[in-house]
Design an enzyme around this catalytic site. Structure first.
Site, mmCIF file in Angstrom:
data_model
loop_
_atom_site.group_PDB
_atom_site.id
_atom_site.type_symbol
_atom_site.label_atom_id
_atom_site.label_comp_id
_atom_site.label_asym_id
_atom_site.label_seq_id
_atom_site.Cartn_x
_atom_site.Cartn_y
_atom_site.Cartn_z
ATOM 1 N N HIS A 144 0.872 -1.180 0.000
ATOM 2 C CA HIS A 144 0.000 0.000 0.000
ATOM 3 C C HIS A 144 0.904 1.223 0.000
ATOM 4 O O HIS A 144 1.816 1.340 0.831
ATOM 5 C CB HIS A 144 -0.900 -0.018 1.236
ATOM 6 C CG HIS A 144 -2.025 0.957 1.179
ATOM 7 N ND1 HIS A 144 -1.836 2.320 1.203
ATOM 8 C CD2 HIS A 144 -3.369 0.763 1.086
ATOM 9 C CE1 HIS A 144 -3.021 2.922 1.142
ATOM 10 N NE2 HIS A 144 -3.960 2.003 1.060
ATOM 11 N N ARG A 204 -6.235 10.326 -0.161
ATOM 12 C CA ARG A 204 -5.941 10.858 -1.500
ATOM 13 C C ARG A 204 -7.226 11.052 -2.307
ATOM 14 O O ARG A 204 -7.345 11.986 -3.085
ATOM 15 C CB ARG A 204 -4.966 9.931 -2.222
ATOM 16 C CG ARG A 204 -3.527 10.100 -1.729
ATOM 17 C CD ARG A 204 -2.585 9.064 -2.308
ATOM 18 N NE ARG A 204 -2.730 7.783 -1.647
ATOM 19 C CZ ARG A 204 -2.751 6.597 -2.245
ATOM 20 N NH1 ARG A 204 -2.616 6.530 -3.556
ATOM 21 N NH2 ARG A 204 -2.886 5.490 -1.552
#
Ligand code: MEZ
Length: 542
Positions: free
Chosen positions: A321, A341
């Site tokens: 990740h 994000r």
């Protein structure tokens, strides 16, 4: 403000703040396919040949897997030197579910719904699983501007066109119903006042189809599934690991040898069919990476199934990740959800420069961060290694005050515990081992190469290809968990009652000896070394 920032971090934060307004306004370009390929080949951990070993025995002989996994797959059975009496099992069930996470729970609920006598065994407690730790959401194409076909294209491309088409097709077409099922069971999804589901983008999605419960989506889903399992009265034997599968004389799955994690007693479970839902492998810390995974994520299901003769698919591909917490060190490797994000935070290097589009697919994003911190030397030193900034204050700069507390409160709390206010300060991130893309090869009915052995969740390989998009894992545990439960219950109705056998364990031991694999590594590992095998070691049960 956190008091332990280094001088370098404090200086760099000034660059980030100074460029925030212009960075927020810019739209970074996407990489070309060629740029991505070159980047992955040079910087993604999956391409580091020295970290992989060739399997010398078993169904995937000749293929490469991470060295740590090779050692476990070819390891010594925990019962190799023990005489096991199969004549009077301690438990008898139609469907034995191994694993107490989201996939196992979904399977148990559906098998029970179909009338089967279900038994769940789990190494720690029901809900101690990666499902509980999932944050950002679950994908489903259920909005008018979207379709399962669009979802398929996103996931197929994101997975490098390697997903098994029949598995991916099932995933995306059954996704809307998975959301309805969870909604009916009581999952509190984020909704508009009129009841419309709030959806966001994830890396590699062409439509907003991420359904979430703030940034603790997995915990909310797991809470609901656990309640359902317990309310139905399905027996759950916790602190009990499966250490071998039991086959019948015809080679069909017929139960498991169990180990009580606390007393170390051996127990035998006999079943007509078995659902393996043991989860991932983050706690093997491939290539020394920290992990976002639960303590029980040690690839046990792969080991058990491999020894019994099931083939693996894409066991050489892992997901790092992009945004694990890199600082402070108390939360090193913990997940910083991609939703940060999705809500508009950009990745920024030590000079305050945006160096990539924040929603490239995960493998590309992780490789780009590794390059930025490594070859380009634009990262910052942290106690665990390196990191660079995820500019969280940009979220409120773009979406208004209050967005962070409303949409990602768990992130705010995780950093807030250390005095870091993510509304005002950017956070340091670096890739963390997050997901096992590969696993046991199954058909669309959920069955492995071993008759009556069904597999669901992260232990499966091939649903996502060689890289998974955000939110497709919470989805696959529901779709393939439910499917495995239904199929296992149906198969149990016609399963014959041939005598139980552990001959495959003996045969595997002989193969090991013949191949000169006399290493003493006991497998499955069950818990990472640093817990010393103690399920009550500090932090294991969180
Ligand atoms: O699917 C995932 O892995 C996920 C939702 C993770 C996250 O960033 O929140």
């Amino acid at each position: 403000m956190y008091t332990n920032y280094t001088e370098e971090m404090l200086e760099s934060m000034k660059n980030v703040a100074a460029k925030r307004e212009s960075n927020a306004a810019m739209e970074p370009r996407r990489m070309t396919a060629e740029e991505k390929d070159n980047l992955l080949a040079a910087f993604h951990p999956d391409y580091k040949a020295s970290e992989f070993a060739e399997l010398k025995i078993g169904p995937n002989k000749g293929e490469k897997v991470p060295v740590e996994l090779a050692s476990l797959l070819q390891g010594k059975s925990r019962i190799e030197d023990t005489e096991i009496d199969l004549s009077s099992p301690d438990y008898d069930a139609d469907v034995l579910v191994i694993g107490g996470g989201g996939a196992g729970s979904s399977a148990a609920i559906e098998a029970h719904q179909a009338g089967a006598k279900v038994l769940m065994v789990t190494k720690l407690r029901i809900g101690d699983a990666n499902t509980m730790m999932a944050e950002g959401g679950i994908q489903a194409a259920d909005k008018p501007n979207d379709s399962p076909a669009q979802h398929y294209l996103d996931a197929f491309g994101g997975g490098h066109f390697a997903a098994k088409p029949e598995l991916l097709r099932k995933l995306v077409t059954e996704a809307p119903d998975a959301i309805l099922w969870l909604n009916r069971l009581g999952v509190e999804f984020d909704k508009e006042p009129d009841g419309t589901m709030i959806t966001t983008h994830g890396g590699g999605t062409s439509r907003k189809r991420m359904h979430a419960a703030k940034d603790y989506s997995g915990a909310e889903i797991m809470r609901t599934l656990r309640d359902e399992v317990l309310n139905r009265g399905i027996p759950v034997v916790d602190f009990t690991a499966a250490i071998e599968l039991i086959l019948d004389r015809d080679g069909k799955a017929a139960g498991a040898v169990l180990l009580n994690m606390e007393t170390k007693e051996i127990r035998i479970a006999r079943a007509k069919t078995v659902v393996l839902a043991t989860g991932g492998a983050g706690r093997l810390h491939y290539q020394g990476f920290p992990t976002s995974n639960h303590y029980g994520a040690t690839a046990d299901g792969l080991v058990l199934a491999y020894r019994a003769g099931a083939k693996l698919l894409y066991a050489d591909t892992l997901q790092y990740h992009p945004t694990g917490a890199a600082f402070p060190e108390q939360i090193y490797g913990a997940l910083v959800t991609e939703k940060v994000r999705s809500l508009g935070a950009k990745l920024v290097n030590r000079n305050g420069e945006v160096f990539m589009h924040p929603l490239e697919t995960r493998d590309v994003c992780a490789a780009s961060i590794i390059r930025e911190c490594g070859e380009r030397n634009n990262g910052l030193a942290t106690p665990g290694g390196k990191g660079l900034w995820l500019d969280t204050p940009m979220i409120e700069f773009k979406n208004g005050a209050g967005t962070i507390e409303k949409r990602i409160p768990a992130m705010m709390r995780m950093f807030g515990k250390y005095g870091i206010d993510i509304r005002k300060e950017p956070i340091l991130v670096y890739p963390t081992l997050h997901y096992q893309n590969g696993g046991i090869d199954i058909t669309a009915d959920g069955m492995s190469g071993i008759q009556n052995l069904f597999v669901a969740g992260e232990a499966v390989g091939g649903i996502h290809g060689r890289n998974r998009l955000m939110g497709n894992s919470l989805l696959d545990i529901i779709v393939f968990g439910r499917n495995a439960g239904v199929r296992a219950a149906a198969a149990a109705k016609t399963a014959s009652a041939a005598p139980l056998s552990l001959e495959h364990v003996k045969a595997f031991a002989a193969m090991r000896r013949d191949a000169g694999l006399d290493g003493a590594e006991l497998s499955p590992r069950l818990l990472p070394h640093y817990t010393h095998g103690n399920p009550r070691a500090e932090n294991v049960l969180r």
